[in-house]
Design a protein around this motif. Structure first.
Motif, PDB file in Angstrom:
ATOM      1  N   LEU A  81      -0.798  18.170   1.153  1.00  0.00           N
ATOM      2  CA  LEU A  81      -1.561  17.018   1.905  1.00  0.00           C
ATOM      3  C   LEU A  81      -0.523  16.395   2.506  1.00  0.00           C
ATOM      4  CD1 LEU A  81      -3.849  16.241  -1.182  1.00  0.00           C
ATOM      5  CD2 LEU A  81      -4.622  16.930   1.236  1.00  0.00           C
ATOM      6  N   LEU A  82       0.558  16.303   2.215  1.00  0.00           N
ATOM      7  CA  LEU A  82       1.701  15.526   2.808  1.00  0.00           C
ATOM      8  C   LEU A  82       2.371  16.338   3.994  1.00  0.00           C
ATOM      9  CD1 LEU A  82       3.762  14.167  -0.136  1.00  0.00           C
ATOM     10  CD2 LEU A  82       2.140  12.705   1.609  1.00  0.00           C
ATOM     11  N   ASN A  83       1.649  17.416   4.417  1.00  0.00           N
ATOM     12  CA  ASN A  83       2.170  18.294   5.354  1.00  0.00           C
ATOM     13  C   ASN A  83       3.867  18.598   5.219  1.00  0.00           C
ATOM     14  OD1 ASN A  83      -0.269  18.142   7.012  1.00  0.00           O
ATOM     15  ND2 ASN A  83       0.236  16.204   7.676  1.00  0.00           N
ATOM     16  N   VAL A  84       3.957  19.081   4.121  1.00  0.00           N
ATOM     17  CA  VAL A  84       5.496  19.421   3.771  1.00  0.00           C
ATOM     18  C   VAL A  84       5.333  20.979   4.004  1.00  0.00           C
ATOM     19  CG1 VAL A  84       7.153  19.613   2.342  1.00  0.00           C
ATOM     20  CG2 VAL A  84       6.140  17.434   2.481  1.00  0.00           C
ATOM     21  N   THR A  85       6.209  21.639   4.755  1.00  0.00           N
ATOM     22  CA  THR A  85       6.339  23.097   4.716  1.00  0.00           C
ATOM     23  C   THR A  85       6.583  23.726   3.295  1.00  0.00           C
ATOM     24  OG1 THR A  85       8.310  23.304   5.334  1.00  0.00           O
ATOM     25  CG2 THR A  85       6.678  22.925   6.953  1.00  0.00           C
ATOM     26  N   HIS A  86       6.145  24.841   3.168  1.00  0.00           N
ATOM     27  CA  HIS A  86       6.518  25.831   2.004  1.00  0.00           C
ATOM     28  C   HIS A  86       8.040  25.822   1.581  1.00  0.00           C
ATOM     29  CE1 HIS A  86       5.874  28.449  -1.372  1.00  0.00           C
ATOM     30  NE2 HIS A  86       6.654  29.118  -0.984  1.00  0.00           N
ATOM     31  N   VAL A 128      -1.968   7.526   3.513  1.00  0.00           N
ATOM     32  CA  VAL A 128      -0.943   6.344   3.709  1.00  0.00           C
ATOM     33  C   VAL A 128       0.344   6.913   3.932  1.00  0.00           C
ATOM     34  CG1 VAL A 128       0.021   4.185   2.602  1.00  0.00           C
ATOM     35  CG2 VAL A 128      -2.422   4.750   2.421  1.00  0.00           C
ATOM     36  N   LEU A 129       1.041   7.684   3.185  1.00  0.00           N
ATOM     37  CA  LEU A 129       2.428   8.168   3.367  1.00  0.00           C
ATOM     38  C   LEU A 129       2.394   9.000   4.712  1.00  0.00           C
ATOM     39  CD1 LEU A 129       2.959   9.365  -0.047  1.00  0.00           C
ATOM     40  CD2 LEU A 129       3.384   7.073   0.840  1.00  0.00           C
ATOM     41  N   ASN A 130       1.324   9.746   4.935  1.00  0.00           N
ATOM     42  CA  ASN A 130       1.421  10.621   6.134  1.00  0.00           C
ATOM     43  C   ASN A 130       1.567   9.687   7.236  1.00  0.00           C
ATOM     44  OD1 ASN A 130       1.651  13.351   5.321  1.00  0.00           O
ATOM     45  ND2 ASN A 130      -0.836  13.271   5.178  1.00  0.00           N
ATOM     46  N   LEU A 143       5.406   7.391   7.028  1.00  0.00           N
ATOM     47  CA  LEU A 143       6.817   8.050   6.366  1.00  0.00           C
ATOM     48  C   LEU A 143       7.062   9.007   7.530  1.00  0.00           C
ATOM     49  CD1 LEU A 143       6.517   8.108   2.655  1.00  0.00           C
ATOM     50  CD2 LEU A 143       7.308   6.442   3.865  1.00  0.00           C
ATOM     51  N   SER A 144       8.298   9.259   7.846  1.00  0.00           N
ATOM     52  CA  SER A 144       8.876  10.598   8.304  1.00  0.00           C
ATOM     53  C   SER A 144       8.720  11.679   7.351  1.00  0.00           C
ATOM     54  CB  SER A 144      10.249  10.110   8.810  1.00  0.00           C
ATOM     55  OG  SER A 144      11.204  10.129   7.717  1.00  0.00           O
ATOM     56  N   THR A 145       8.797  12.905   8.135  1.00  0.00           N
ATOM     57  CA  THR A 145       8.970  14.275   7.359  1.00  0.00           C
ATOM     58  C   THR A 145       9.950  14.201   6.332  1.00  0.00           C
ATOM     59  OG1 THR A 145       8.146  15.477   9.332  1.00  0.00           O
ATOM     60  CG2 THR A 145       9.387  16.493   7.435  1.00  0.00           C
ATOM     61  N   ASP A 146      11.195  13.767   6.568  1.00  0.00           N
ATOM     62  CA  ASP A 146      12.164  13.597   5.548  1.00  0.00           C
ATOM     63  C   ASP A 146      11.990  12.516   4.451  1.00  0.00           C
ATOM     64  OD1 ASP A 146      13.829  15.399   7.128  1.00  0.00           O
ATOM     65  OD2 ASP A 146      15.011  13.768   8.030  1.00  0.00           O
ATOM     66  N   SER A 159       0.809  -1.344   0.094  1.00  0.00           N
ATOM     67  CA  SER A 159      -0.022  -0.133  -0.215  1.00  0.00           C
ATOM     68  C   SER A 159       0.894   1.214  -0.048  1.00  0.00           C
ATOM     69  CB  SER A 159      -0.911  -0.117   1.240  1.00  0.00           C
ATOM     70  OG  SER A 159      -0.380   0.030   2.268  1.00  0.00           O
ATOM     71  N   LEU A 160       2.092   1.109   0.718  1.00  0.00           N
ATOM     72  CA  LEU A 160       2.988   2.368   0.588  1.00  0.00           C
ATOM     73  C   LEU A 160       3.474   2.649  -0.696  1.00  0.00           C
ATOM     74  CD1 LEU A 160       4.266   4.461   2.508  1.00  0.00           C
ATOM     75  CD2 LEU A 160       5.980   2.821   2.997  1.00  0.00           C
ATOM     76  N   GLN A 161       4.060   1.426  -1.206  1.00  0.00           N
ATOM     77  CA  GLN A 161       4.381   1.485  -2.747  1.00  0.00           C
ATOM     78  C   GLN A 161       3.453   1.962  -3.447  1.00  0.00           C
ATOM     79  OE1 GLN A 161       5.403  -2.721  -3.200  1.00  0.00           O
ATOM     80  NE2 GLN A 161       7.846  -2.576  -2.345  1.00  0.00           N
ATOM     81  N   LEU A 162       2.336   1.585  -3.582  1.00  0.00           N
ATOM     82  CA  LEU A 162       1.185   2.038  -4.597  1.00  0.00           C
ATOM     83  C   LEU A 162       0.907   3.527  -4.335  1.00  0.00           C
ATOM     84  CD1 LEU A 162      -0.795   1.435  -6.584  1.00  0.00           C
ATOM     85  CD2 LEU A 162      -2.424   0.625  -4.756  1.00  0.00           C
ATOM     86  N   ALA A 163       0.873   3.941  -3.159  1.00  0.00           N
ATOM     87  CA  ALA A 163       0.370   5.279  -2.758  1.00  0.00           C
ATOM     88  C   ALA A 163       1.505   6.360  -3.486  1.00  0.00           C
ATOM     89  CB  ALA A 163       0.344   5.544  -1.248  1.00  0.00           C
ATOM     90  N   THR A 164       2.826   5.828  -3.250  1.00  0.00           N
ATOM     91  CA  THR A 164       3.911   6.588  -3.836  1.00  0.00           C
ATOM     92  C   THR A 164       3.769   6.387  -5.463  1.00  0.00           C
ATOM     93  OG1 THR A 164       5.314   6.044  -1.939  1.00  0.00           O
ATOM     94  CG2 THR A 164       6.313   6.734  -3.921  1.00  0.00           C
TER      95      THR A 164
END
Length: 148
Positions: A131-136, A90-92, A95-98, A25-30
């Motif tokens: 959506l991935l909560n990655v800052t600007h 799924v990624l959130n 996965l870590s922020t990095d 599921s992680l691979q598919l989401a990516t």
């Protein structure tokens, strides 16, 4: 008492049994997010597909035939999905922020692979990064690394 011990063993072993499914599921989401960037402009080039393959191989090394099947499935999901939340969640969750920043950088590499960055690609990238909560700042840094 035996029932309690059995329940304990089942709870310990359940995550291990579900590990391949969770990894898939992680691979598919990516893959869906990368494919969606590739599909964002009018057509997609061999360079964009190569960038998707490279990103997937760097993130989740697998046999070429397995990757082909995963990308076919990702295309199907990308065509039928009404939004990206099911994939970004799924990624959130896993996965870590990095790691999420690295996925955003790979998405930028796909977007830049055809030497043309369209408005739709730019908008899509911004939406998914949010959506991935990655800052600007992280988003811009990933963009700069991908462009270089």
């Amino acid at each position: 008492m035996l029932r309690t011990i059995k329940d304990l063993f089942d709870s310990v072993l359940a995550p291990a049994r579900n590990a391949p499914e969770r990894e898939h599921s992680l691979q598919l989401a990516t893959a869906v997010l990368l494919v969606e960037v590739m599909r964002a402009d009018d057509g997609f080039s061999a360079g964009e597909r190569d960038a998707v393959v490279d990103a997937m191989n760097r993130t989740y090394p697998m046999a070429p035939d397995e990757l082909d099947r995963l990308l076919d499935l990702a295309h199907e999901h990308a065509r039928s999905a009404s939004d990206f939340h099911q994939f970004t969640s799924v990624l959130n969750d896993r996965l870590s922020t990095d790691e999420k920043i690295r996925i955003v950088e790979y998405m930028w590499r796909v977007a830049y692979a055809d030497d043309h960055l369209g408005d739709h690609e730019n908008h899509l990238m911004s939406r998914i990064a949010g959506l991935l909560n990655v800052t600007h700042g992280q988003y811009i840094a990933a963009k700069m690394r991908a462009r270089d």
